[in-house]
Design a protein around this motif. Structure first.
Motif, PDB file in Angstrom:
ATOM      1  N   UNK A 159       0.959  -1.162   0.095  1.00  0.00           N
ATOM      2  CA  UNK A 159      -0.075  -0.213   0.123  1.00  0.00           C
ATOM      3  C   UNK A 159       0.741   1.343  -0.010  1.00  0.00           C
ATOM      4  N   UNK A 160       1.935   1.433   0.967  1.00  0.00           N
ATOM      5  CA  UNK A 160       2.684   2.404   1.165  1.00  0.00           C
ATOM      6  C   UNK A 160       3.586   2.702  -0.322  1.00  0.00           C
ATOM      7  N   UNK A 161       3.934   1.839  -1.076  1.00  0.00           N
ATOM      8  CA  UNK A 161       4.839   1.652  -2.030  1.00  0.00           C
ATOM      9  C   UNK A 161       4.021   2.461  -3.077  1.00  0.00           C
ATOM     10  N   UNK A 162       2.844   1.665  -3.298  1.00  0.00           N
ATOM     11  CA  UNK A 162       2.078   2.196  -4.391  1.00  0.00           C
ATOM     12  C   UNK A 162       1.128   3.487  -4.615  1.00  0.00           C
ATOM     13  N   UNK A 163       0.859   3.692  -3.397  1.00  0.00           N
ATOM     14  CA  UNK A 163      -0.299   4.831  -3.478  1.00  0.00           C
ATOM     15  C   UNK A 163       0.284   6.227  -3.597  1.00  0.00           C
ATOM     16  N   UNK A 164       1.367   6.327  -3.324  1.00  0.00           N
ATOM     17  CA  UNK A 164       2.046   7.763  -3.631  1.00  0.00           C
ATOM     18  C   UNK A 164       2.025   8.159  -4.944  1.00  0.00           C
ATOM     19  N   UNK A 165       2.784   7.255  -5.798  1.00  0.00           N
ATOM     20  CA  UNK A 165       2.903   7.549  -7.317  1.00  0.00           C
ATOM     21  C   UNK A 165       1.308   7.780  -8.001  1.00  0.00           C
ATOM     22  N   UNK A 166       0.434   6.860  -7.749  1.00  0.00           N
ATOM     23  CA  UNK A 166      -0.637   6.775  -8.281  1.00  0.00           C
ATOM     24  C   UNK A 166      -1.384   8.034  -7.872  1.00  0.00           C
ATOM     25  N   UNK A 168      -0.157  10.848  -6.842  1.00  0.00           N
ATOM     26  CA  UNK A 168       0.399  12.095  -7.643  1.00  0.00           C
ATOM     27  C   UNK A 168       0.305  12.117  -9.152  1.00  0.00           C
ATOM     28  N   UNK A 169      -0.009  10.886  -9.879  1.00  0.00           N
ATOM     29  CA  UNK A 169      -0.438  10.857 -11.172  1.00  0.00           C
ATOM     30  C   UNK A 169      -1.789  11.579 -11.488  1.00  0.00           C
ATOM     31  N   UNK A 170      -2.638  10.839 -10.605  1.00  0.00           N
ATOM     32  CA  UNK A 170      -4.109  11.309 -10.706  1.00  0.00           C
ATOM     33  C   UNK A 170      -4.155  12.803 -10.563  1.00  0.00           C
ATOM     34  N   UNK A 193      -0.538   9.608 -21.373  1.00  0.00           N
ATOM     35  CA  UNK A 193      -1.524  10.500 -21.444  1.00  0.00           C
ATOM     36  C   UNK A 193      -1.728  11.900 -20.855  1.00  0.00           C
ATOM     37  N   UNK A 194      -0.914  11.955 -19.912  1.00  0.00           N
ATOM     38  CA  UNK A 194      -0.910  13.125 -19.202  1.00  0.00           C
ATOM     39  C   UNK A 194      -0.286  14.527 -19.849  1.00  0.00           C
ATOM     40  N   UNK A 195      -1.115  15.684 -19.925  1.00  0.00           N
ATOM     41  CA  UNK A 195      -0.545  16.753 -20.491  1.00  0.00           C
ATOM     42  C   UNK A 195       0.211  17.548 -19.593  1.00  0.00           C
ATOM     43  N   UNK A 196       0.794  17.055 -18.235  1.00  0.00           N
ATOM     44  CA  UNK A 196       1.635  17.426 -17.149  1.00  0.00           C
ATOM     45  C   UNK A 196       2.917  16.785 -17.638  1.00  0.00           C
ATOM     46  N   UNK A 201       7.284  11.970 -11.576  1.00  0.00           N
ATOM     47  CA  UNK A 201       6.385  10.886 -11.124  1.00  0.00           C
ATOM     48  C   UNK A 201       6.652   9.488 -11.645  1.00  0.00           C
ATOM     49  N   UNK A 202       7.276   9.449 -12.963  1.00  0.00           N
ATOM     50  CA  UNK A 202       7.766   8.315 -13.474  1.00  0.00           C
ATOM     51  C   UNK A 202       8.906   7.546 -12.901  1.00  0.00           C
ATOM     52  N   UNK A 203       9.891   8.716 -12.547  1.00  0.00           N
ATOM     53  CA  UNK A 203      11.129   8.126 -11.885  1.00  0.00           C
ATOM     54  C   UNK A 203      10.780   7.541 -10.689  1.00  0.00           C
ATOM     55  N   UNK A 204       9.946   8.259  -9.927  1.00  0.00           N
ATOM     56  CA  UNK A 204       9.624   7.829  -8.463  1.00  0.00           C
ATOM     57  C   UNK A 204       9.015   6.247  -8.622  1.00  0.00           C
ATOM     58  N   UNK A 205       8.049   6.250  -9.717  1.00  0.00           N
ATOM     59  CA  UNK A 205       7.458   4.818  -9.506  1.00  0.00           C
ATOM     60  C   UNK A 205       8.343   3.854 -10.149  1.00  0.00           C
ATOM     61  N   UNK A 206       9.530   4.225 -10.913  1.00  0.00           N
ATOM     62  CA  UNK A 206      10.375   3.292 -11.484  1.00  0.00           C
ATOM     63  C   UNK A 206      11.087   2.886 -10.221  1.00  0.00           C
ATOM     64  N   UNK A 207      11.563   3.699  -9.506  1.00  0.00           N
ATOM     65  CA  UNK A 207      12.565   3.383  -8.255  1.00  0.00           C
ATOM     66  C   UNK A 207      11.611   2.475  -7.316  1.00  0.00           C
TER      67      UNK A 207
END
Length: 327
Positions: A159-166, A168-170, A193-196, A201-207
């Protein structure tokens, strides 16, 4: 492309829903794929539910290994149910619309349960290591309290690993297009698909994904390498063959799971190779959950005996009901 906006797209308004593209190249085989994946889904649910039921019902299976396996089976049932029903709908009727909130909810639940599966795989490997390599200390270490604590730790960490990047992306901005080239809402397609600017965020999720996969894989490698070293020293050739047969089956599942997830998620830039990710995701969401019940428990003699005993009790109960005199 199809888009649903709150206002005119020229004003830079936000996307309110996404469209899951599925597999456009295989649309003419939709009915066949629907049937195949429906059977695979039902088989996975049946196998995993059977494991949970017999573990709860048979006292002989209420041991640390089967506590972990039943927890693993429950998570697997939830994991495949997050994705496959919508995949079946895509095969049956084509593209599927999904609301913004539902899409990110699906993405989080999928990643959360997926990370939980990997942590539980690590715990299962560690449990087998202790049982085979440290048999005298096994029951002292793996008592029921420790088992439930480890399952809870797996859930909390996932939960802790996945909640933050998702989350942030939302919160990033989506102005269109809104067609997701996938059969479910995954992190990579949503980031593309994000315009931002989603690079951070992708690097955070990757790590974070790297930590999950590397940690669980390292524990599995440590456990099975020690198991193999212990098995090699067994005096009986028959025992060695049986142990290696079990280990090789487990390693097949590990290879499929880690291979598909490394291919999908271990890329710092999530927008690359989205088309090929769909095929790899099918392995992770359909094939592996179907193999897990067969490899981890249904080939086990204890499970076979428990199933036979359960069937005998059901038959005996039916016979007693039929033969009972009417009131």
């Amino acid at each position: 492309m199809e888009m649903l906006m709150t206002e005119d797209t020229r004003n830079g308004t936000a996307v309110q829903e996404f469209i899951l593209e599925g597999f456009p190249v295989a649309e003419h085989l939709g009915s066949l794929f629907f049937l195949v994946h429906l059977l695979a889904y039902l088989a996975s649910l049946t196998g995993n539910t059977l494991i949970i039921a017999i573990t709860c019902e048979d006292r002989r299976l209420q041991t640390p290994m089967y506590i972990f396996l039943s927890s693993f089976s429950f998570v697997e049932c939830c994991f495949i149910t997050t994705v496959i029903p919508r995949l079946l709908a895509i095969f049956l009727s084509g593209r599927q619309r999904i609301s913004f909130v539902a899409c990110f909810t699906q993405a989080f639940v999928f990643l959360f349960l997926g990370a939980t599966v990997f942590f539980l795989m690590a715990v299962l490997s560690l449990d087998r290591y202790l049982a085979i390599c440290k048999p005298l200390r096994y029951l002292a270490i793996m008592n029921p309290r420790t088992c439930f604590f480890l399952v809870a730790v797996c859930l909390v960490l996932a939960f802790l690993f996945m909640v933050v990047p998702v989350v942030m992306l939302s919160q990033s901005f989506y102005c269109g297009p809104n067609v997701i080239p996938h059969f479910f809402c995954d992190f990579g397609p949503l980031a593309s698909l994000s315009c931002s600017d989603t690079r951070s965020i992708e690097m955070l999720f990757f790590h974070l994904a790297l930590i999950v996969l590397f940690t669980s894989l390292s524990i599995a490698i440590f456990a099975y390498s020690n198991i193999v070293a212990t098995v090699v020293r067994l005096p009986s050739a028959r025992e060695r063959q049986r142990a290696f047969s079990t280990c090789s089956s487990h390693l097949v599942v590990l290879s499929l799971m880690y291979g598909s997830c490394v291919f999908i998620y271990m890329k710092p830039k999530q927008t690359s190779r989205l088309d090929t990710n769909r095929e790899a995701a099918l392995v992770n969401t359909v094939v592996t959950p179907l193999l897990n019940p067969i490899i981890y428990t249904l080939r086990n003699k204890q499970v076979h005996q428990a199933l036979r005993d359960a069937l005998s009790r059901v038959k005996l109960h039916r016979y007693q009901r039929r033969s009972a005199p009417p009131l």
